[in-house]
Design a protein around this motif. Structure first.
Motif, PDB file in Angstrom:
ATOM      1  N   TYR A  41       0.831  -1.217   0.000  1.00 29.36           N
ATOM      2  CA  TYR A  41       0.000   0.000   0.000  1.00 29.36           C
ATOM      3  C   TYR A  41       0.864   1.265   0.000  1.00 29.36           C
ATOM      4  O   TYR A  41       0.662   2.187  -0.780  1.00 29.36           O
ATOM      5  N   TRP A  42       1.875   1.316   0.896  1.00 23.93           N
ATOM      6  CA  TRP A  42       2.631   2.556   1.078  1.00 23.93           C
ATOM      7  C   TRP A  42       3.857   2.646   0.152  1.00 23.93           C
ATOM      8  O   TRP A  42       4.265   3.733  -0.253  1.00 23.93           O
ATOM      9  N   ASP A  63       9.698  -7.002  -3.899  1.00 23.71           N
ATOM     10  CA  ASP A  63       8.528  -7.451  -3.141  1.00 23.71           C
ATOM     11  C   ASP A  63       8.400  -8.947  -3.370  1.00 23.71           C
ATOM     12  O   ASP A  63       8.683  -9.427  -4.474  1.00 23.71           O
ATOM     13  N   THR A 101       7.939  -2.456   4.512  1.00 26.91           N
ATOM     14  CA  THR A 101       7.194  -3.693   4.776  1.00 26.91           C
ATOM     15  C   THR A 101       6.423  -3.536   6.086  1.00 26.91           C
ATOM     16  O   THR A 101       6.652  -2.580   6.819  1.00 26.91           O
ATOM     17  N   HIS A 106      10.576  -5.262   9.781  1.00 26.95           N
ATOM     18  CA  HIS A 106      11.493  -4.109   9.759  1.00 26.95           C
ATOM     19  C   HIS A 106      12.894  -4.453  10.258  1.00 26.95           C
ATOM     20  O   HIS A 106      13.894  -4.171   9.594  1.00 26.95           O
ATOM     21  N   GLU A 123      10.090   2.607   7.590  1.00 26.85           N
ATOM     22  CA  GLU A 123       8.736   3.048   7.920  1.00 26.85           C
ATOM     23  C   GLU A 123       8.510   3.180   9.423  1.00 26.85           C
ATOM     24  O   GLU A 123       9.225   2.601  10.227  1.00 26.85           O
ATOM     25  N   LYS A 124       7.505   3.939   9.751  1.00 26.40           N
ATOM     26  CA  LYS A 124       7.031   3.987  11.146  1.00 26.40           C
ATOM     27  C   LYS A 124       6.119   2.781  11.357  1.00 26.40           C
ATOM     28  O   LYS A 124       5.482   2.355  10.384  1.00 26.40           O
ATOM     29  N   THR A 152       6.189  10.806   8.442  1.00 27.50           N
ATOM     30  CA  THR A 152       5.780  11.636   7.295  1.00 27.50           C
ATOM     31  C   THR A 152       5.160  12.976   7.694  1.00 27.50           C
ATOM     32  O   THR A 152       5.420  13.999   7.051  1.00 27.50           O
TER      33      THR A 152
HETATM   34  N1  LIG Z   1       4.137   6.927   6.871  1.00 28.72           N
HETATM   35  C1  LIG Z   1       2.856   6.693   6.666  1.00 28.72           C
HETATM   36  O1  LIG Z   1       2.011   7.581   6.656  1.00 28.72           O
HETATM   37  C2  LIG Z   1       2.439   5.260   6.421  1.00 28.72           C
HETATM   38  C3  LIG Z   1       1.212   4.961   5.834  1.00 28.72           C
HETATM   39  C4  LIG Z   1       0.898   3.628   5.620  1.00 28.72           C
HETATM   40  C5  LIG Z   1       1.759   2.622   6.002  1.00 28.72           C
HETATM   41  N2  LIG Z   1       2.942   2.955   6.595  1.00 28.72           N
HETATM   42  C6  LIG Z   1       3.893   1.911   7.020  1.00 28.72           C
HETATM   43  O2  LIG Z   1       4.419   1.286   5.864  1.00 28.72           O
HETATM   44  C7  LIG Z   1       4.721  -0.084   6.150  1.00 28.72           C
HETATM   45  C8  LIG Z   1       4.037  -0.955   5.113  1.00 28.72           C
HETATM   46  O3  LIG Z   1       2.649  -0.793   5.232  1.00 28.72           O
HETATM   47  P1  LIG Z   1       1.679  -1.182   4.020  1.00 28.72           P
HETATM   48  O4  LIG Z   1       0.343  -0.721   4.452  1.00 28.72           O
HETATM   49  O5  LIG Z   1       2.249  -0.739   2.743  1.00 28.72           O
HETATM   50  O6  LIG Z   1       1.737  -2.782   4.105  1.00 28.72           O
HETATM   51  P2  LIG Z   1       1.318  -3.786   2.923  1.00 28.72           P
HETATM   52  O7  LIG Z   1       1.080  -5.104   3.610  1.00 28.72           O
HETATM   53  O8  LIG Z   1       0.238  -3.207   2.087  1.00 28.72           O
HETATM   54  O9  LIG Z   1       2.615  -3.889   2.012  1.00 28.72           O
HETATM   55  C9  LIG Z   1       3.809  -4.486   2.453  1.00 28.72           C
HETATM   56  C10 LIG Z   1       4.484  -5.151   1.250  1.00 28.72           C
HETATM   57  O10 LIG Z   1       5.746  -5.661   1.707  1.00 28.72           O
HETATM   58  C11 LIG Z   1       5.963  -6.936   1.085  1.00 28.72           C
HETATM   59  N3  LIG Z   1       6.902  -7.675   1.948  1.00 28.72           N
HETATM   60  C12 LIG Z   1       6.738  -8.012   3.251  1.00 28.72           C
HETATM   61  N4  LIG Z   1       7.851  -8.636   3.705  1.00 28.72           N
HETATM   62  C13 LIG Z   1       8.724  -8.686   2.677  1.00 28.72           C
HETATM   63  C14 LIG Z   1      10.039  -9.197   2.534  1.00 28.72           C
HETATM   64  N5  LIG Z   1      10.676  -9.778   3.548  1.00 28.72           N
HETATM   65  N6  LIG Z   1      10.638  -9.067   1.319  1.00 28.72           N
HETATM   66  C15 LIG Z   1       9.998  -8.490   0.283  1.00 28.72           C
HETATM   67  N7  LIG Z   1       8.740  -7.979   0.354  1.00 28.72           N
HETATM   68  C16 LIG Z   1       8.117  -8.074   1.551  1.00 28.72           C
HETATM   69  C17 LIG Z   1       4.580  -7.568   1.014  1.00 28.72           C
HETATM   70  O11 LIG Z   1       4.529  -8.555  -0.007  1.00 28.72           O
HETATM   71  C18 LIG Z   1       3.704  -6.343   0.691  1.00 28.72           C
HETATM   72  O12 LIG Z   1       3.524  -6.170  -0.713  1.00 28.72           O
HETATM   73  C19 LIG Z   1       4.256  -0.330   7.591  1.00 28.72           C
HETATM   74  O13 LIG Z   1       5.359  -0.225   8.455  1.00 28.72           O
HETATM   75  C20 LIG Z   1       3.285   0.812   7.852  1.00 28.72           C
HETATM   76  O14 LIG Z   1       3.219   1.176   9.224  1.00 28.72           O
HETATM   77  C21 LIG Z   1       3.303   4.243   6.793  1.00 28.72           C
END
Ligand SMILES: NC(=O)c1ccc[n+]([C@@H]2O[C@H](COP(=O)([O-])OP(=O)(O)OC[C@H]3O[C@@H](n4cnc5c(N)ncnc54)[C@H](O)[C@@H]3O)[C@@H](O)[C@H]2O)c1
Length: 363
Positions: A41-42, A63, A101, A106, A123-124, A152
């Motif tokens: 997502y992020w 990914d 991730t 992390h 990421e946070k 962010t």
């Molecule tokens: N700063 C912000 O405003 C904000 C907003 C949303 C999410 N985040 C942070 O971003 C991070 C990710 O969140 P998200 O919502 O995108 O999660 P998500 O589950 O949608 O995406 C994570 C991705 O990482 C991949 N992944 C996981 N482990 C892996 C590995 N070992 N090797 C390769 N790929 C791997 C998964 O396949 C997935 O596509 C979290 O820490 C979340 O807290 C921050």
């Protein structure tokens, strides 16, 4: 008319962050080459904001999900896509790794990145616990590498303006920070609503209150999948500053409203409106003793409301430029590993307090 109305025009975010237009080449190409791990997502927001920057660029995306990689390939045909993080972590063509991730992944990826001599954007929340964060901070210090935690909101026009108001003394002594951050979902599988949403407020408070919190009281409940989906936190700071954060994944409506009360002025920040996100109120209360011992003279001040101009820059765009600037110019980011650790410590304390049904946990 309040003094705030004659505050000089805001400098640009780039000027405030001191992002120079010419950067000395420290990384081989004078550009920080980033490998991004996690394109769920992020992750796409990170890659989009690395794209087109002068001093930093995404050169590889990893990914483990083939569908995520297909999306990345379609959006950026020139960026290499890989499914094994080791290809990024060990690549000699990569200077920095962005770990985007879920939080459970992390620490291990971050540790490998630092061990392989890569700067780290992560990421946070920084890590799942403070011991992991401390270890990564030590490792980065030994290897002379930069850690930047993606807090962010610190790069938004709204938070930059609020910090300017607190730093300049325009709000006077702070009384409280009170935030409502609620919406329906997005449910996370690995973390509670506290670890998902509260890092935003905790990092903002850390940035603007600039005092070590003393204690936390938190309550919360799990209704659906074994993690808290509703939580209320109270944080005590020195000098009677108090903060309250309400985070909730079960709200029918999305609300992002924060009140910040100061002795001289008060702020209402509604992040969901297009105009006048930040309003500064010249309102307050003064209490003095009257003639009799029990007489209190209460006077209410109700002056102007002012909506300052906010910079319209995408926060991540400014943050990625700042990341490159810190690496290329050997600067310590204000959102470094220590900032990430302070947030993780507050999250741990909140979790402990929730487990004990709202007991006070000292920090
Ligand atoms: N700063 C912000 O405003 C904000 C907003 C949303 C999410 N985040 C942070 O971003 C991070 C990710 O969140 P998200 O919502 O995108 O999660 P998500 O589950 O949608 O995406 C994570 C991705 O990482 C991949 N992944 C996981 N482990 C892996 C590995 N070992 N090797 C390769 N790929 C791997 C998964 O396949 C997935 O596509 C979290 O820490 C979340 O807290 C921050």
């Amino acid at each position: 008319m309040s003094n705030l109305m004659v505050t000089p025009a805001a400098t640009s975010i780039s000027q405030q962050l001191q992002i120079p237009s010419e950067l000395p080449p420290e990384c081989k190409s004078g550009t920080v080459r980033v490998g991004v791990i996690g394109y769920g997502y992020w992750g796409p927001n990170i890659v989009r904001n690395l794209h087109g920057q002068k001093n930093v660029q995404a050169v590889m995306v990893c990914d483990k999900s083939p569908a995520a990689l297909a999306r990345a390939q379609k959006a950026y045909p020139n960026i290499e896509t890989v499914s094994d993080p080791l290809e990024i972590l060990r690549s000699p063509d990569i200077d920095a790794v962005a770990v985007i991730t879920p939080v459970w992944a992390h620490y291990e990826l971050a540790k490998m990145a630092l061990e392989n001599g890569k700067h780290l954007f992560i990421e946070k929340p920084f890590t799942s616990n403070s011991a992991q964060a401390e270890e990564l901070i030590d490792l980065a210090a030994r290897k002379k590498l930069t850690i930047m935690v993606d807090h962010t909101f610190l790069f938004t026009g709204a938070v930059r303006k609020i910090r300017e108001l607190t730093e300049s003394g325009a709000l006077g002594d702070l009384y409280y920070y009170d935030s409502l951050r609620v919406n329906l979902g997005l449910f996370q599988h690995d973390v509670s609503v506290v670890w998902d949403l509260a890092p935003h407020d905790l990092s903002i408070m850390d940035h603007i209150i600039k005092a070590e919190p003393e204690a936390i009281v938190a309550t919360g409940e799990k209704h659906l999948n074994g993690v808290e989906d509703v939580a209320f936190m109270t944080i005590y700071f020195p000098r009677n500053v108090i903060a309250h954060i309400n985070v909730n994944w079960l709200s029918p409506v999305k609300i992002r409203t924060t009140l910040i009360g100061g002795q001289k002025k008060m702020v209402v920040w509604n992040d969901l409106v297009a105009d006048e996100k930040v309003r500064v109120y010249d309102k307050g209360v003064q209490i003095s003793s009257g003639e009799g011992i029990r007489d209190l003279l209460v006077s209410y001040r109700s002056g102007d409301m002012w909506a300052p101009q906010l910079e319209q820059v995408e926060a991540l765009q400014a943050e990625m430029g700042y990341f490159a600037d810190c690496i290329l110019n050997n600067k310590v980011p204000f959102n470094d590993g220590h900032a990430g650790l302070r947030v993780v410590r507050m999250l741990e304390a909140a979790e402990q307090s929730i487990r004990r049904k709202g007991e006070l946990v000292r920090l």
